[in-house]
Design an enzyme around this catalytic site. Structure first.
Site, PDB file in Angstrom:
ATOM      1  N   LYS A   1       0.702  -1.125   0.069  1.00 58.40           N
ATOM      2  CA  LYS A   1      -0.017   0.120  -0.005  1.00 58.40           C
ATOM      3  C   LYS A   1       1.002   1.260   0.157  1.00 58.40           C
ATOM      4  O   LYS A   1       0.479   2.330  -0.569  1.00 58.40           O
ATOM      5  CB  LYS A   1      -0.908   0.077   1.271  1.00 58.40           C
ATOM      6  CG  LYS A   1      -1.896  -1.109   1.067  1.00 58.40           C
ATOM      7  CD  LYS A   1      -2.937  -0.834  -0.068  1.00 58.40           C
ATOM      8  CE  LYS A   1      -4.202  -1.568   0.177  1.00 58.40           C
ATOM      9  NZ  LYS A   1      -5.037  -1.420  -1.086  1.00 58.40           N
TER      10      LYS A   1
ATOM     11  N   GLU B   1      -9.902   6.048   2.987  1.00 55.00           N
ATOM     12  CA  GLU B   1     -10.514   4.931   3.449  1.00 55.00           C
ATOM     13  C   GLU B   1      -9.561   3.704   3.798  1.00 55.00           C
ATOM     14  O   GLU B   1      -8.682   3.556   2.938  1.00 55.00           O
ATOM     15  CB  GLU B   1     -11.651   4.549   2.526  1.00 55.00           C
ATOM     16  CG  GLU B   1     -11.144   3.380   1.589  1.00 55.00           C
ATOM     17  CD  GLU B   1     -10.134   3.976   0.286  1.00 55.00           C
ATOM     18  OE1 GLU B   1      -9.991   5.247   0.306  1.00 55.00           O
ATOM     19  OE2 GLU B   1      -9.468   3.240  -0.185  1.00 55.00           O
TER      20      GLU B   1
ATOM     21  N   SER C   1       1.622  -9.790  -1.097  1.00 57.24           N
ATOM     22  CA  SER C   1       1.378  -8.302  -0.993  1.00 57.24           C
ATOM     23  C   SER C   1       1.619  -7.755   0.412  1.00 57.24           C
ATOM     24  O   SER C   1       1.676  -6.704   0.638  1.00 57.24           O
ATOM     25  CB  SER C   1       0.086  -7.916  -1.526  1.00 57.24           C
ATOM     26  OG  SER C   1      -1.044  -9.040  -0.771  1.00 57.24           O
TER      27      SER C   1
END
Lengths: 404, 275
Positions: free
Chosen positions: A96, A118, A384
């Site tokens: 991210k 969010e 990830s």
């Protein structure tokens, strides 16, 4: 290489990938979306922007991340050779941060002083809070109340990093409701606020710019596999909620016809029960600024997604994935909560790596796929994120095994 | 333009009110809130209570541009089983007793898209729907619904906002018809409104670009506020305050009475605003 046949030049000027994408937002937001697009186009041409991003990636995030040969997992499955792209080793523990760094630099260029985002599992929230702290900007994170309960450690992290975490109780209190609330904040504070969307969804240009910031994953993988194997991989596997880690891995390989790509959706309790598989179990519709596949009723009402993994618990998917599904360039499959737990356990057992439950979906598919393939077949799985945040959930589900 | 036989119901209504030298009271309720029967009672009572134009919300699970009041109205309506067929049926029943009050369906694109744009427009025109307000369809997406709606004889009413600058305004006005809905504040429905003086300045700036009527909404809750806006605007939109009457009532019937009572008070205020 012919550029005419490239699959990598989307979206078009209106933000469409085939029939998906677009800018389906309220008039209040349109001028801002257009400003963002213009600023992003300028930034892309600006060497200083890229130079600053490069330094932050290297020294703040710790890139590049390793491409790691999972020897014992490969041996245990007895088939294809499995590499893991170690996005779990990034600062903040997931892919991210790649996107957040790019977007905060855009926010800075646009003179915005307040950041909103969010978050579902909390990884995007943590990454956003991290870059906001790094650049000294005010930060507000919207998080569904259900997710706050199941991702407590990340809530604490965001607070320590100076972000205000606002619980969202409307709707079902999950990621889609957090996104609704962030959009409501944005429409209210449009002058001073930059909205860092966490995935390859939302109104144009977000799907394109998030993809571009995540494409570092695939670009590195390409270099690394060439160095290690002297050839491209045969198969890429990544999990998909909104689809940013998958898009980041896949995009640099879209024009390489020999590379097969598999996106793994969250099948929840099974596709005939509660799940979060928008492509396998949804229909085209319009939500959160884009046309894409959505879990919805016959009457166009959005249905609740369900997944053991908060980060995949979203009833939509990025529009570029919807398009790649339409044109059959990428294969999309779904694995269940139970299968994801098996993927989780396998990586702990064979490699000494605790994966995020999101990434465990990709691993779960590899558990099924690798044994069916020859030993010279190369699979790259996008790991990830790391699984520290998932301890509570996993402990609940595996209580009987852990008690032994 | 004075009323003529070729003008639409919405154009005739605004033209007639211009003759009376007063603004239109535009009321918003969510179809099916708190349930189908009571929502229908409210709808049928609105013209007599003084609503000049009726906005009927098509409920949606994810009303991103709405504040808490209308979010809850959407949830109550959906929980009570409202769907697009029932919303269109409410308009048909209203039309059996009222052929003059314009009805505008307002909401988000997905329920229309899923219903099928062609089928939706045919049925909406058939039942007597006069206009559409679809929050998440900016001019950039006119091909989706705006242009097909106009071809079906249904007005597409656009929102203009404080962020709509001089550069964007012509694009917003293109293909807009019936009236222009000026959202007086950035933010969601139910947010506090800026001062009437500020809104008046902004509305007058828009008037320089268009002859179509301008309705003003967002944050207008009381007869006094409505009167101040009605002094200069062609229409005054009230939504969340009416919805709150439903939310706060002890029984659905009491909610209906409260909505219609507030509508009467708002109507009286709008009618006397320029006297």
């Amino acid at each position: 290489m012919s550029t005419r046949n490239t699959l990598r030049q989307g979206p078009d000027t209106s933000g469409f990938f085939g029939r998906f994408g677009g800018r389906f937002v309220a008039e209040t937001l349109m001028p801002l979306i257009l400003d963002l697009q213009a600023e992003y186009e300028k930034a892309k041409q600006d060497p200083e922007f890229h130079a600053e991003l490069e330094v932050l990636r290297k020294d703040f995030v710790g890139r590049e991340t390793p491409l790691y040969l999972a020897e014992r997992l490969t041996e245990a499955l007895g088939g294809a050779k499995i590499y893991l792209k170690r996005e779990d080793l990034n600062h903040t523990g997931a892919h991210k941060i790649n996107n957040c760094l790019g977007q905060i630099l855009l926010a800075k260029r646009m003179g915005k002083k307040r950041i909103i985002a969010e978050t579902g599992a909390g990884m995007h929230g943590v990454a956003t809070a991290t870059v906001a702290a790094r650049f000294g900007l005010e930060c507000v994170i919207y998080m569904g109340s259900t997710d706050i309960h199941r991702q407590q450690p990340n809530v604490q992290r965001m607070k320590l990093l100076g972000a205000e975490v606002i619980p969202v109780t409307s709707g079902t209190g999950t990621l889609k409701d957090a996104m609704n609330e962030a959009l409501r904040d944005w429409v209210t504070n449009v002058d001073n606020t930059f909205y860092i969307i966490g995935t390859v969804a939302g109104p144009h240009p977000y799907p394109a710019l998030v993809r571009d910031f995540q494409a570092v994953i695939g670009e590195e993988t390409r270099r690394q596999i060439m160095a290690k194997e002297g050839r491209l991989p045969d198969t890429l596997v990544a999990c998909i909620g909104g689809g940013s880690n998958a898009m980041g891995l896949f995009h640099p390989f879209l024009d390489d016809v020999s590379v097969h790509m598999i996106g793994v959706e969250a099948g929840g309790e099974g596709l005939d029960k509660r799940h979060a598989a928008s492509l396998k179990g949804g229909e085209p519709g319009v939500l959160h600024g884009n046309r894409t596949f959505l879990l919805q009723s016959e009457d166009g009402q959005i249905q609740d997604a369900h997944s053991i993994s908060a980060g995949l618990d979203y009833p939509g998917i990025g529009p570029e994935h919807a398009w790649l599904h339409d044109i059959k360039r990428v294969e999309y499959v779904a694995v269940t909560d139970q299968e994801a737990l098996e993927g989780f356990k396998a990586l702990c057992k064979y490699e000494g790596i605790i994966p995020a439950l999101e990434s465990s979906h990709a691993l779960a598919h590899v558990l099924k796929l690798a044994p069916t393939l020859p030993k010279d077949h190369i699979i790259v799985v996008n790991l990830s994120g790391r699984g520290d945040k998932d301890m509570t959930t996993v402990t609940e589900h595996l209580a009987h095994e852990l008690a032994d | 333009m004075t009323a003529n036989t070729h003008a639409s119901r919405l154009e005739r209504r605004f033209a007639a009110l211009k003759e009376e030298s007063r603004a239109a009271l535009v009321t918003f309720i969510t179809a099916g809130d708190p349930d189908y029967a009571n929502s229908l009672d409210i709808l049928l009572g609105l013209p007599e209570a003084g609503a000049d134009v009726i906005e009927l919300g098509m409920p949606f699970t994810d009303p991103m541009a709405d504040g808490p009041a209308i979010q809850l109205a959407n949830q109550r309506s959906l929980a009570a089983g409202q769907d697009m067929l029932k919303t269109l049926q409410m308009v048909r029943i209203l039309r059996e007793q009222d052929q003059d009050t314009p009805v505008i369906l307002m909401g988000y694109y997905n329920p229309i898209y899923r219903y099928g744009v062609k089928r939706f427009l045919e049925e909406a025109a058939e039942e007597g729907v006069d206009g559409l307000i679809v929050v998440d369809l900016p001019p950039e997406h006119d091909d989706e619904l705006c242009i097909p709606a106009r071809e079906a004889g249904i007005h597409f009413i656009r929102l203009a906002t404080p962020t709509t600058d001089a550069k964007r305004l012509p694009g917003v006005l293109t293909n807009t018809s019936g009236f222009l809905y000026y959202v007086s504040s950035t933010g969601v429905t139910g947010s506090a409104a800026p001062t009437p003086e500020k809104v008046q300045t902004e509305v007058e700036a828009i008037r320089a670009h268009t002859d179509i009527p301008i309705g003003v909404g967002f944050g207008i809750r009381t007869p006094e506020q409505a009167a101040r806006i009605a002094h200069f605007a062609d229409g005054v939109v009230v939504g969340s305050a009416l919805i709150d009457c439903i939310a706060k009532a002890d029984t659905p019937e009491a909610g209906t009475r409260a909505v219609l009572a507030l509508t009467r008070d708002l109507s009286a205020a709008v009618r006397s605003a320029r006297q």
